[in-house]
Design a protein around this motif. Structure first.
Motif, PDB file in Angstrom:
ATOM      1  N   SER A  49       3.556  11.839  -4.235  1.00  0.00           N
ATOM      2  CA  SER A  49       3.563  10.377  -4.303  1.00  0.00           C
ATOM      3  C   SER A  49       3.951   9.750  -2.978  1.00  0.00           C
ATOM      4  O   SER A  49       3.620   8.587  -2.720  1.00  0.00           O
ATOM      5  N   MET A  88       1.798  12.794  -9.112  1.00  0.00           N
ATOM      6  CA  MET A  88       3.051  13.415  -9.521  1.00  0.00           C
ATOM      7  C   MET A  88       2.969  14.936  -9.531  1.00  0.00           C
ATOM      8  O   MET A  88       3.877  15.615  -9.056  1.00  0.00           O
ATOM      9  N   TYR A  99       8.902   0.395  -6.501  1.00  0.00           N
ATOM     10  CA  TYR A  99       9.360   1.786  -6.481  1.00  0.00           C
ATOM     11  C   TYR A  99       9.221   2.333  -5.065  1.00  0.00           C
ATOM     12  O   TYR A  99       8.352   1.915  -4.292  1.00  0.00           O
ATOM     13  N   VAL A 119       9.256   6.169  -3.027  1.00  0.00           N
ATOM     14  CA  VAL A 119       9.252   7.630  -3.180  1.00  0.00           C
ATOM     15  C   VAL A 119       9.165   8.276  -1.793  1.00  0.00           C
ATOM     16  O   VAL A 119       8.220   8.033  -1.040  1.00  0.00           O
ATOM     17  N   GLU A 127      10.005  13.312  -3.902  1.00  0.00           N
ATOM     18  CA  GLU A 127      10.149  12.545  -5.131  1.00  0.00           C
ATOM     19  C   GLU A 127       8.812  11.892  -5.479  1.00  0.00           C
ATOM     20  O   GLU A 127       8.057  11.501  -4.588  1.00  0.00           O
ATOM     21  N   SER A 128       8.543  11.804  -6.776  1.00  0.00           N
ATOM     22  CA  SER A 128       7.292  11.203  -7.235  1.00  0.00           C
ATOM     23  C   SER A 128       7.551  10.411  -8.504  1.00  0.00           C
ATOM     24  O   SER A 128       8.561  10.624  -9.195  1.00  0.00           O
ATOM     25  N   ILE A 129       6.622   9.506  -8.817  1.00  0.00           N
ATOM     26  CA  ILE A 129       6.665   8.787 -10.077  1.00  0.00           C
ATOM     27  C   ILE A 129       5.266   8.725 -10.661  1.00  0.00           C
ATOM     28  O   ILE A 129       4.272   8.979  -9.978  1.00  0.00           O
ATOM     29  N   GLU A 146       7.726   7.308 -15.155  1.00  0.00           N
ATOM     30  CA  GLU A 146       8.276   8.662 -15.154  1.00  0.00           C
ATOM     31  C   GLU A 146       8.708   9.025 -13.736  1.00  0.00           C
ATOM     32  O   GLU A 146       8.130   8.550 -12.759  1.00  0.00           O
ATOM     33  N   GLU A 147       9.704   9.908 -13.620  1.00  0.00           N
ATOM     34  CA  GLU A 147      10.234  10.288 -12.313  1.00  0.00           C
ATOM     35  C   GLU A 147      10.263  11.804 -12.177  1.00  0.00           C
ATOM     36  O   GLU A 147      10.522  12.526 -13.150  1.00  0.00           O
ATOM     37  N   ARG A 183      11.540  14.934  -9.297  1.00  0.00           N
ATOM     38  CA  ARG A 183      12.133  15.392  -8.042  1.00  0.00           C
ATOM     39  C   ARG A 183      11.798  16.867  -7.885  1.00  0.00           C
ATOM     40  O   ARG A 183      12.152  17.693  -8.731  1.00  0.00           O
ATOM     41  N   LYS A 202      12.614  10.590 -17.740  1.00  0.00           N
ATOM     42  CA  LYS A 202      11.968   9.422 -18.334  1.00  0.00           C
ATOM     43  C   LYS A 202      10.538   9.719 -18.773  1.00  0.00           C
ATOM     44  O   LYS A 202       9.624   8.904 -18.611  1.00  0.00           O
TER      45      LYS A 202
END
Length: 643
Positions: free
Chosen positions: A142, A150, A389, A391, A412-414, A449-450, A452, A480
């Motif tokens: 991301s 993701m 957001y 990332v 990190e991604s969402i 959604e998250e 790592r 999440k």
């Protein structure tokens, strides 16, 4: 032939640092790749694990679909809830619609706007014969591409139209209803060229399933070079799919019927080479997807099940690659997109449901010493429905010698909720207009959604053994996770379902790909992946919900025989797994595909005849095991003529 070919690393690295890459760089012994950070980088310097598959490999694989090609990538599995809707994704049991896996075709994102954000339909927008290469980043990204990258990025680069001047015809016929045909014509030269491709595929899907498939495609690409510094690409196309759907003629939730979809797109891209190393790129694209999914509910005269709708996406982006010093390179960019969908059956309104997102992104690559390369990136998105957001990515590549690279980093991604998860409102009415049920009533409170991801990677070359190795060890923490929960809707007075952030999970795994060329006419591949998954909610663990295989292996042998015959054998083994829950547990399985091809000439035209058998061992249970779905043993003959 494939990604990790057998050349030195440092020579390519020096070239890429001193000038803009040429077409030859992308197919060098250590190819230059674009997908990891948007910078042109030798494969061993990329901040992520990447597999590159070129057009020659695609042909040798005997694949008919892009999904089948993706089996060659460690960690990717092929699936699909029926044979008309094939899908490949990283961590596919956790992502059985491909919503967490970004798929790009010449930079254009192809996930669906109108339904679940799925990517399987968009993956059918391109013909395998038009693909130049596929770059697959295995893992989160991301920081380069935003909210849908993701679990990974499949970046499909099609052939420049100047490389396809002339004509090509191909036909395939075989059992399981296989009837494929394709035609291509190309005209022009290096300053202006055009390609038109038309194709159709037919097959009978899975055994014991109502899922016959008819896929049609028309694609046009034009390339122009108005000056030495400028390149312009324009592409457009349409694809349509008629696919069987349903579990039985009497199933009230999903009776037999035919689903019709149509995807239309256009895109344009302008590149200006500012100097030997810097570039400006402007791109714009538009996509519209339409779905007609209507069936009468058995036993309820006049009651219709309808999931039809249409979606649109418009996207604009500007990107600048710059060399800041002899040790530092960067790419910065900004973009804006709008997504909207209209479907009374899905949203209980005739109005468009939509969101907009503006974004800025950047990557900096710093060669601190000849042995140490540091890559940092960040993506900031402003989403009109879920807010802002950010990332980041931080990756360090250590190259103790020209043949070996160790990569360590955190990303990190969402994944932002799609329109169905934000606004879905599915109701069932009687013929007289009485509300009978509400299948979904989304409240719009769902959050992104998250993920790592921490990883250690290794890329190695062993020239004396003509062998290369790429390995990735990862730990991924996902929070999440969007799932479905029931509640009593105070507006309708009915018990219905909502999308909520319900739980989290942890995934750990090891995957590697080994390529060995013991003889000039022989190439061997070995891909293996080992994965473990633990849900935070112990009830999900008890039900074995969406459980990936703990291990998977793929062995490929590509052998050129006397007389220019070509033999390919691909053997795949997977541990037990489930796509949904333990009611459809798939036991350990294996599959072998064999392709034998012979090139020849018809006058001045090149031709090839190939015979392919998929799943030589026979039929095997697949996906909905409790409904007796099976992947069939298939054999087909392909004839291709290039003029």
């Amino acid at each position: 032939m494939l990604s990790l070919a057998l050349g030195g690393f440092t020579g390519v690295s020096a070239q890429a640092a001193e000038r803009a890459p040429t077409e030859e760089d992308y197919f060098a012994n250590v190819p230059v790749v674009l997908t990891a950070s948007r910078l042109d980088q030798p494969l061993n310097e990329a901040p992520g694990a990447i597999t590159v598959i070129d057009r020659h490999t695609i042909r040798l694989s005997g694949a008919r679909t892009l999904v089948e090609v993706m089996r060659l990538v460690p960690g990717y599995l092929a699936g699909g809830w029926n044979g008309a809707n094939p899908l490949a994704s990283y961590h596919i049991p956790i992502d059985d619609y491909g919503t967490r896996n970004l798929v790009l075709i010449d930079g254009r994102s192809v996930y669906s706007t109108s339904y679940l954000g799925d990517t399987h339909r968009g993956m059918m927008d391109v013909m395998l014969e038009d693909i130049e290469r596929i770059e697959v980043l295995r893992g989160a990204n991301s920081a380069a591409y935003g909210a849908n990258a993701m679990f990974g990025v499949i970046n499909i680069i099609t052939r420049h139209s100047a490389d396809t001047v002339g004509g090509e015809l191909s036909v395939s016929t075989g059992d399981n209803g296989i009837r494929d045909r394709r035609a291509r014509i190309g005209v022009g030269d290096e300053t202006a060229s055009f390609r038109l491709s038309i194709g159709e595929q037919r097959d009978s899907g899975y055994l014991n399933a109502y899922d016959d498939r008819r896929l049609g495609q028309v694609n046009l690409r034009a390339d122009f070079k108005p000056t030495l510094a400028d390149d312009v690409m324009i592409a457009m196309g349409v694809s349509y799919l008629d696919g069987g759907e349903g579990y039985s003629a009497t199933d009230q939730g999903n009776p037999f019927h035919t689903v019709h979809t149509r995807d239309t797109h256009w895109q344009g891209e302008w590149r200006r080479q500012l100097n030997e190393r810097d570039e400006l790129k402007v791109s714009a694209n538009y996509m519209e997807d339409r779905l007609v999914d209507v069936a009468e509910v058995p036993g309820l005269p006049g009651v219709i099940m309808d999931y039809s709708g249409k979606g649109r996406r418009t996207n604009l982006e500007v990107q600048h690659k710059a060399t800041l010093s002899s040790q530092v390179r960067a790419v910065v960019g900004a973009g804006h997109k709008e997504e909207k969908a209209r479907s009374y059956p899905l949203y209980a309104t005739h109005d468009w449901r939509s969101f907009r997102e503006s974004r800025v992104f950047g990557t900096v690559e710093w060669r601190a010493t000849p042995q140490w390369l540091i890559n940092t990136g960040v993506f900031v998105g402003q989403h009109s429905r879920v807010g802002t957001y950010t990332v980041p990515r931080f990756m360090v590549n250590w190259m103790p010698s020209a043949e070996h690279t160790v990569r360590v980093g955190v990303t990190e991604s969402i994944r932002a909720p799609n329109l169905s998860e934000l606004d879905g409102d599915v109701r069932i009415y009687s013929p007289t207009g009485v509300l009978l049920a509400q299948e979904f009533g989304a409240t719009g409170r769902v959050k992104p959604e998250e993920l790592r991801s921490t990883e250690i990677g290794y890329v190695g070359r062993f020239p004396n053994q003509s062998l290369t190795l790429d390995a990735r060890l990862y730990h991924e923490r996902m929070d999440k996770i969007i799932k479905i929960s029931r509640y009593d809707n105070p507006v309708t007075g009915l018990n219905t379902r909502d999308y909520v952030n319900l739980t989290g999970l942890t995934m750990v795994g090891l995957e590697y790909q080994l390529r060995w060329k013991p003889f000039s006419n022989t190439e061997l591949w070995l891909n293996q992946s080992y994965a473990g998954l633990k849900w935070d909610d112990p009830r999900l663990d008890d039900r074995d919900e969406r459980r990936p295989p703990t291990h998977a292996t793929l062995i490929g042998v590509f052998q050129r025989l006397p007389g220019d015959w070509q033999l390919s054998v691909i053997h795949e083994r997977q541990g037990g797994m489930t796509f949904r829950d333990k009611r459809d547990w798939m036991p350990f399985s294996h599959r072998t595909d064999v392709r034998l091809a012979y090139p020849f000439r018809i006058g001045t035209s090149k031709a090839e005849a190939a015979f392919t058998v998929q799943s030589v061992e026979g039929d095997r249970p697949f996906f909905l095991v409790r409904r007796n779905f099976e992947l069939a043993r298939k054999s087909f003959l392909t004839l291709r003529v290039e003029m």
